[in-house]
Design an enzyme around this catalytic site. Structure first.
Site, PDB file in Angstrom:
ATOM      1  N   LYS A  86       0.850  -1.200   0.000  1.00 22.96           N
ATOM      2  CA  LYS A  86       0.000   0.000   0.000  1.00 22.96           C
ATOM      3  C   LYS A  86       0.889   1.254   0.000  1.00 22.96           C
ATOM      4  CE  LYS A  86      -0.464  -0.398   5.032  1.00 22.96           C
ATOM      5  NZ  LYS A  86      -1.374  -0.820   6.120  1.00 22.96           N
TER       6      LYS A  86
ATOM      7  N   TYR B  13      14.520  29.871   9.812  1.00 24.32           N
ATOM      8  CA  TYR B  13      13.253  30.505  10.206  1.00 24.32           C
ATOM      9  C   TYR B  13      13.018  30.364  11.695  1.00 24.32           C
ATOM     10  CZ  TYR B  13      11.871  30.641   5.258  1.00 24.32           C
ATOM     11  OH  TYR B  13      11.798  30.873   3.909  1.00 24.32           O
TER      12      TYR B  13
HETATM   13  C1  LIG Z   1      -0.662  -2.016   6.593  1.00 24.15           C
HETATM   14  C2  LIG Z   1      -1.238  -3.304   7.004  1.00 24.15           C
HETATM   15  C3  LIG Z   1      -0.418  -4.384   7.327  1.00 24.15           C
HETATM   16  C4  LIG Z   1       1.092  -4.271   7.391  1.00 24.15           C
HETATM   17  O1  LIG Z   1       1.451  -3.689   8.616  1.00 24.15           O
HETATM   18  P1  LIG Z   1       2.994  -3.465   9.007  1.00 24.15           P
HETATM   19  O2  LIG Z   1       2.935  -2.936  10.386  1.00 24.15           O
HETATM   20  O3  LIG Z   1       3.528  -2.459   8.023  1.00 24.15           O
HETATM   21  O4  LIG Z   1       3.645  -4.773   8.887  1.00 24.15           O
HETATM   22  C5  LIG Z   1      -1.017  -5.596   7.616  1.00 24.15           C
HETATM   23  N1  LIG Z   1      -2.362  -5.732   7.613  1.00 24.15           N
HETATM   24  C6  LIG Z   1      -3.186  -4.704   7.330  1.00 24.15           C
HETATM   25  C7  LIG Z   1      -4.650  -4.906   7.350  1.00 24.15           C
HETATM   26  C8  LIG Z   1      -2.661  -3.458   7.019  1.00 24.15           C
HETATM   27  O5  LIG Z   1      -3.472  -2.437   6.736  1.00 24.15           O
END
Ligand SMILES: *Cc1c(COP(=O)(O)O)cnc(C)c1O
Length: 358
Positions: free
Chosen positions: A35, A255
């Site tokens: 993702k 800044y």
């Molecule tokens: C993002 C996600 C993962 C992976 O999680 P990590 O902590 O990056 O290993 C697994 N399951 C679901 C449903 C997720 O949304």
């Protein structure tokens, strides 16, 4: 010359980290989570880096289609399922597995008269209270799905809030496990329960599918450092010093003049800012490497640059190599200094940053 800011992606590190994930759950099949543009590493690099995974999992239906265009033939899972009945056309066309977490999603399936087979992942809310059916409503949801002719496989799915912190008093891991077991009792289907933290730290949680994300990119989900888990950083963000200033006691930097020198210093301006994904909330003292030596940021991060202390880096000047995170400087350390997690930094890599492969 192009701007010297570059993200270097090491595809062999993706392969390596996938093997580590596998070694912790040798009997399980792996959804490599891609993702958010493969956590900032690029979807296409995920396809190559995770070629040995059993499937790829993500959130965005359009990117799931893109995975098919890129030639990924194995399963693809939509972790939040469909967002609207109109997404059903996409899941059928691209043969996508998808999570089902609410009654509205089941109704869309019932009303669509689809041709299957559809493989769905019935998500339980085992205590995290974001998505999913409560344990007591799970069986009814299961039976409703079973009655949809197009549905073939139903995988039992949940997600843990604290696999990295199992004794968290807000929701101990064991409590979530018990809720899950209670909700699925008697259902003889495959289970999908483990994120990176559960994969690395809880081998006792038997899962037919594991869903590692962050560990595949070489950062830690918590509990111990990525290096202690044997993970290799997949992304190295590097740049150069593009200007230097000699300042005296009482001189301020950047800044808001958040940093005021108490002695003479040599300060370098690094070509990387918050518009590149470097965290603006990084405080004075956030670690950075210059010519391979550890030093620190000074002053506020601005849009296109931030300043580093070069006083103790011998020979440093315009053109010196700077590592923001990655090889030699764990992203988790930078994230920790900035009050965030490695996940956020890698996902926030901006599109204007040039990406190359090792
Ligand atoms: C993002 C996600 C993962 C992976 O999680 P990590 O902590 O990056 O290993 C697994 N399951 C679901 C449903 C997720 O949304």
């Amino acid at each position: 010359m192009p701007r010297p800011l570059v993200a270097t992606i090491d595809i062999s590190a993706l392969h390596h980290n996938l093997r580590i994930a596998k070694s912790h759950a040798p009997a399980a099949k792996i959804w490599a989570v891609v993702k958010a543009n493969a956590y900032g590493h690029g979807l296409e690099r995920g396809v190559r880096g995770f070629a040995e995974a059993d499937g790829l999992a993500l959130i965005e239906p359009d990117n799931a289609l893109r995975l098919r265009e890129l030639g990924w033939q194995k399963p693809i899972l939509l972790l939040e399922g469909i967002f609207d009945a109109s997404d059903l056309e996409t899941v059928v066309r691209a043969r996508l597995d998808f999570a089902v977490h609410c009654n509205e999603q089941i109704a869309w399936l019932e009303q669509a008269a689809l041709k299957g087979p559809l493989d769905v992942h019935l998500k339980m809310n085992s205590g995290m209270n974001r998505l999913g059916f409560k344990p007591e409503a799970y069986r009814a949801a299961y039976q409703r799905l079973r009655a949809v002719p197009a549905v073939r496989k139903i995988t039992l799915m949940t997600h843990f809030a604290n696999a990295d912190d199992p004794l968290n008093p807000g929701l101990p891991l064991q409590q979530q496990v018990q809720q899950f077991e209670q909700g699925v009792s008697g259902l003889n289907e495959e289970r999908s329960i483990a994120n990176s933290a559960a994969d690395l730290m809880h081998p006792e949680l038997k899962s037919d599918w594991v869903r590692p994300g962050i560990m595949l990119y070489g950062a830690t989900p918590g509990g111990a450092s990525a290096e202690q888990f044997g993970l290799k950083p997949a992304m190295t963000l590097s740049s150069k010093v593009i200007g230097v200033q000699r300042i005296g006691a009482g001189d301020a930097i950047g800044y808001g003049s958040r940093f005021v020198a108490s002695a003479p210093m040599l300060i370098g301006a690094v070509a990387c800012g918050y518009a590149d994904g470097y965290p603006r909330h990084a405080p004075n003292g956030t670690p950075v490497l210059v010519d391979g030596m550890r030093t620190v940021t000074v002053g506020r991060v601005s849009m296109d640059m931030f300043s580093v202390d070069l006083t103790s880096v011998p020979g440093a000047g315009v053109g010196s190599a700077v590592t923001l995170w990655g090889d030699g400087l764990p992203i988790d350390e930078v994230a920790h200094a900035a009050g965030t997690i490695g996940y956020e930094l890698m996902c926030a890599l901006a599109t204007r940053v040039k990406v190359v492969e090792l």
